[in-house]
Design a protein around this motif. Structure first.
Motif, mmCIF file in Angstrom:
data_model
loop_
_atom_site.group_PDB
_atom_site.id
_atom_site.type_symbol
_atom_site.label_atom_id
_atom_site.label_comp_id
_atom_site.label_asym_id
_atom_site.label_seq_id
_atom_site.Cartn_x
_atom_site.Cartn_y
_atom_site.Cartn_z
ATOM 1 N N ASN A 171 21.746 69.502 26.945
ATOM 2 C CA ASN A 171 21.447 70.308 25.617
ATOM 3 C C ASN A 171 22.085 69.487 24.515
ATOM 4 O O ASN A 171 22.842 69.852 23.652
ATOM 5 N N LEU A 172 22.301 68.156 24.595
ATOM 6 C CA LEU A 172 22.876 67.282 23.689
ATOM 7 C C LEU A 172 21.901 66.171 23.081
ATOM 8 O O LEU A 172 21.327 65.364 24.172
ATOM 9 N N LEU A 173 21.758 65.929 21.658
ATOM 10 C CA LEU A 173 20.968 64.903 21.492
ATOM 11 C C LEU A 173 21.692 64.032 20.477
ATOM 12 O O LEU A 173 22.491 64.419 19.844
ATOM 13 N N GLY A 174 21.414 62.931 20.455
ATOM 14 C CA GLY A 174 21.912 61.644 19.559
ATOM 15 C C GLY A 174 20.834 61.135 18.745
ATOM 16 O O GLY A 174 19.669 60.968 19.327
ATOM 17 N N SER A 175 20.941 60.915 17.335
ATOM 18 C CA SER A 175 20.109 60.288 16.538
ATOM 19 C C SER A 175 20.553 59.312 15.578
ATOM 20 O O SER A 175 21.930 59.290 15.226
ATOM 21 N N VAL A 176 19.787 58.475 15.396
ATOM 22 C CA VAL A 176 20.200 57.051 14.518
ATOM 23 C C VAL A 176 19.068 56.701 13.675
ATOM 24 O O VAL A 176 17.910 56.911 14.079
ATOM 25 N N THR A 177 19.309 56.784 12.300
ATOM 26 C CA THR A 177 18.438 56.422 11.131
ATOM 27 C C THR A 177 18.627 55.103 10.564
ATOM 28 O O THR A 177 20.022 55.044 10.093
ATOM 29 N N VAL A 227 21.997 53.747 6.485
ATOM 30 C CA VAL A 227 22.133 54.129 7.977
ATOM 31 C C VAL A 227 22.706 55.531 8.235
ATOM 32 O O VAL A 227 23.392 55.992 7.321
ATOM 33 N N GLY A 228 22.361 55.984 9.224
ATOM 34 C CA GLY A 228 22.907 57.228 9.702
ATOM 35 C C GLY A 228 22.875 57.570 10.948
ATOM 36 O O GLY A 228 22.121 57.085 11.793
ATOM 37 N N GLY A 229 23.935 58.431 11.515
ATOM 38 C CA GLY A 229 23.989 58.743 12.861
ATOM 39 C C GLY A 229 24.252 60.437 13.157
ATOM 40 O O GLY A 229 24.875 60.976 12.372
ATOM 41 N N LYS A 230 23.858 60.937 13.951
ATOM 42 C CA LYS A 230 24.178 62.282 14.483
ATOM 43 C C LYS A 230 24.032 62.807 15.539
ATOM 44 O O LYS A 230 23.444 62.277 16.583
ATOM 45 N N VAL A 231 24.991 63.529 16.227
ATOM 46 C CA VAL A 231 25.098 64.084 17.607
ATOM 47 C C VAL A 231 25.214 65.672 17.263
ATOM 48 O O VAL A 231 26.008 66.325 16.605
ATOM 49 N N ASN A 232 24.190 66.341 17.836
ATOM 50 C CA ASN A 232 24.394 67.708 17.948
ATOM 51 C C ASN A 232 23.714 68.394 18.873
ATOM 52 O O ASN A 232 23.061 67.886 20.128
#
Length: 414
Positions: free
Chosen positions: A17-23, A91-96
């Motif tokens: 149930n944990l996602l990481g995203s990089v843009t 650049v951006g990063g997210k964990v949710n």
């Protein structure tokens, strides 16, 4: 002569149930434009987020029971947008996601500079909410950075919600508390906000009461606030019987009142909203009638429309609403709303319509519009908005959509 600017988006599942995203060099070309709206109030309108990178997991960053859109400690449209102008994201990063009984969200974004709009900036937000007891939670939120490059910007907030679905056996009840502190260089000292919400959301009776105080210097760099420097009180109750007669599925008898004062407890605005008739039929069709006394105290002139300026003073008026809608299951469905009655020292008529036509399973046509006619001592004004959306549902994997809109205020078609 040309340029090469690749854009990359990567999403990786870090757990069940944990996602990481990089843009990188984010491209928002596929994002639909905002729906234009007419603003006849003194306060900014809230527009929802539509960019995919920020929408994914956005519920994790929700803060405060019943806070709604009037105040948000984190408003994702502050990132990559300044005064309606796009600021490119480098650049951006997210964990949710969720880990056991804990909801987690963290995001860091670096934006490029745009001359005359904003310098390059790094912004971050962190949110954690822990489930406690059977259905309750406590949480924290923090942000750092400023899209306009203002220094020393920070925000910290805490919220707690007690919630149960077993009050008196099978009734829902919730109590929410929240508080926010923030700071920024050259900002005043009254930069906090806090509030409380009592909610009894049930099928027969739905009642909610809210109070909040927002400091006069409260201006979150990465958030949204419609009215700083106020005390706000509101109460709403709704009785929703199911009569099993006259082909009526459910009735909604609504009463809502709100009062906003300045920090010295001098009234600024009030509103009373009642719905003696709001019926939904077994067919899904519905009719509604509303009565709406309203008051505004203007301490400064208010330009409600270009060239129409309402002078300072206290104003009281009453408005009425007639509304009818058909069930969405019909091939041709829609809703028509007519607001009429007073408005400051004159009158205002507003006609709003929405309709959907589905001539074939793969084709959908939406038509929307608004027509406003104001007749005031300060002057007259007329506004028109019109929009059309065409959707072709070619297959479960392919949809083509086009949205067209025009308004007489900007006299532009898009």
């Amino acid at each position: 002569d040309g340029s090469f600017q690749p854009s990359v988006d990567v999403t990786q599942r870090l757990g069940s149930n944990l996602l990481g995203s990089v843009t990188v060099n984010t491209d928002f070309a596929e994002t639909e434009v905002d729906t234009r709206r007419t603003n006849l109030t003194r306060f900014p309108l809230f527009f929802p987020e539509k960019r995919t990178f920020f929408l994914e997991g956005s519920d994790i960053f929700a803060f405060g029971l019943g806070l709604g859109d009037s105040l948000l400690p984190y408003y994702s449209r502050r990132v990559g947008l300044v005064s309606g102008t796009e600021v490119p994201i480098l650049v951006g990063g997210k964990v949710n996601g969720r880990v056991s009984g804990t909801n987690l969200g963290a995001q860091v974004v670096r934006t490029r500079s745009v001359e005359g709009v904003a310098p390059d900036a790094t912004m971050a937000v962190f949110r954690v909410k822990q489930n406690v007891l059977a259905e309750s939670s406590v949480g924290l939120i923090a942000t750092a950075g400023d899209p306009r490059g203002r220094t020393g910007s920070w925000l910290f907030g805490a919220d707690a919600t007690y919630q149960t679905s077993r009050m008196k056996g099978d009734k829902n009840f919730a109590l929410g508390l929240w508080g926010i502190a923030m700071g920024r260089d050259t900002l005043g000292s009254d930069a906090g906000a806090y509030g409380v919400t009592l909610d009894y959301p049930n099928d027969l009776w739905d009642t909610v009461a809210k109070y909040s105080r927002v400091g006069k210097d409260f201006d979150p760099s990465m958030g949204f606030v419609a009215r700083p420097g106020v005390h706000s009180y509101s109460f709403r109750t709704e009785y929703k019987p199911r009569p099993k007669a006259w082909n009526i599925r459910q009735m909604f008898f609504e009463f809502e009142t709100s009062l906003v004062t300045d920090l010295d407890r001098q009234w600024e605005s009030y509103r009373v909203f009642t719905a003696p008739v709001n019926w939904r039929f077994e067919s899904g069709d519905r009719v509604e009638f509303n009565w709406n006394p309203t008051g505004e105290h203007l301490s400064a002139p208010f330009e409600v429309s270009p060239g129409v300026v309402i002078p300072p003073g206290s104003y009281h008026w009453t408005r009425y609403r007639l509304e009818a809608g058909t069930a969405s299951k019909r091939r041709l469905s829609g809703q028509v709303t007519w607001w009429l009655g007073g408005f400051y020292e004159g009158t205002l008529h507003q006609l709003v319509w929405t309709s959907t036509w589905t001539p074939a399973p793969i084709v959908t046509l939406d038509l929307t519009g608004e027509y406003d006619v104001g007749r005031l001592d300060a002057g007259d004004f007329t506004n028109t908005l019109a929009g059309a959306r065409v959707r072709l549902n070619i297959s479960p994997d392919l949809t083509l959509s086009s949205y067209l809109q025009y308004d007489t205020l900007s006299r532009s078609f898009g």
